[in-house]
Write a protein that holds these residues in place. Structure first.
Motif, mmCIF file in Angstrom:
data_model
loop_
_atom_site.group_PDB
_atom_site.id
_atom_site.type_symbol
_atom_site.label_atom_id
_atom_site.label_comp_id
_atom_site.label_asym_id
_atom_site.label_seq_id
_atom_site.Cartn_x
_atom_site.Cartn_y
_atom_site.Cartn_z
ATOM 1 N N ALA A 128 -44.907 7.580 2.414
ATOM 2 C CA ALA A 128 -43.992 8.786 2.763
ATOM 3 C C ALA A 128 -42.680 8.547 2.099
ATOM 4 O O ALA A 128 -41.975 7.419 1.944
ATOM 5 N N ASP B 257 -43.369 14.182 1.687
ATOM 6 C CA ASP B 257 -43.891 14.379 3.071
ATOM 7 C C ASP B 257 -43.212 13.205 3.821
ATOM 8 O O ASP B 257 -43.232 11.934 3.182
ATOM 9 N N SER C 142 -45.219 11.615 5.987
ATOM 10 C CA SER C 142 -46.524 10.788 6.056
ATOM 11 C C SER C 142 -47.261 10.220 4.757
ATOM 12 O O SER C 142 -46.899 10.835 3.635
ATOM 13 N N ALA C 143 -47.641 9.238 4.702
ATOM 14 C CA ALA C 143 -48.400 8.577 3.637
ATOM 15 C C ALA C 143 -49.579 9.542 3.300
ATOM 16 O O ALA C 143 -50.107 10.162 3.938
ATOM 17 N N ARG C 144 -49.754 9.657 1.883
ATOM 18 C CA ARG C 144 -50.796 10.694 1.316
ATOM 19 C C ARG C 144 -51.621 9.801 0.398
ATOM 20 O O ARG C 144 -50.933 8.750 -0.113
ATOM 21 N N ASN D 183 -44.343 11.803 -3.141
ATOM 22 C CA ASN D 183 -44.868 12.481 -2.063
ATOM 23 C C ASN D 183 -43.674 12.715 -1.147
ATOM 24 O O ASN D 183 -42.598 12.013 -0.932
ATOM 25 N N SER E 64 -52.869 5.252 -2.779
ATOM 26 C CA SER E 64 -51.975 5.449 -1.608
ATOM 27 C C SER E 64 -50.433 5.753 -2.080
ATOM 28 O O SER E 64 -49.952 4.969 -3.097
#
Length: 121
Positions: free
Chosen positions: A82, A45, A47-49, A43, A79
């Motif tokens: 980030a 990013d 933010s968590a994805r 990930n 999950s």
């Protein structure tokens, strides 16, 4: 029979389809069996994805923009925090024309690498 060990698939998961849907990133070649040793999800990013990974009987089991049948999911809503990487060792074996499809909660911020062995018959 010849074994080929290495990277089976690499992708940035994009949900650019309208509506968003799962994307086939690997299909087992004809006359081949594949053992997936590891899946690495990164990930990239802040933010968590979440990530969905499915094993399909054939790529035609889904079309872009449609749902993956529930029975096909290896991981649903996995999950990934980030700016982190998650390593999965599924030990899954696939036959010719089976496929792996992926989807993420956001486009172009999650990469996936699949490693394993292709054994041509």
């Amino acid at each position: 029979m010849a074994d080929s060990i290495g990277i089976l698939a690499q992708a940035i998961i994009s949900n650019a389809a309208s509506p968003p849907g799962a994307t086939v990133i690997y299909t087992v070649p004809q006359n081949t069996q594949t053992s997936i040793s590891s899946i690495v999800i990164c990930n990239q990013d802040g933010s968590a994805r979440t990530v969905d990974i499915a094993a399909l009987g054939r790529p035609s089991d889904i079309d872009i923009g449609t749902s993956v049948p529930s029975k096909c999911y290896l991981f649903k809503g996995l999950s990934v925090a980030a700016n982190t990487t998650k390593l999965i060792s599924p030990g899954v074996t696939l036959n010719q024309f089976n496929a792996i499809a992926v989807q993420a909660s956001a486009s172009d911020v999650v990469s996936i690498n699949i490693f394993g062995i292709e054994n041509s018959q």
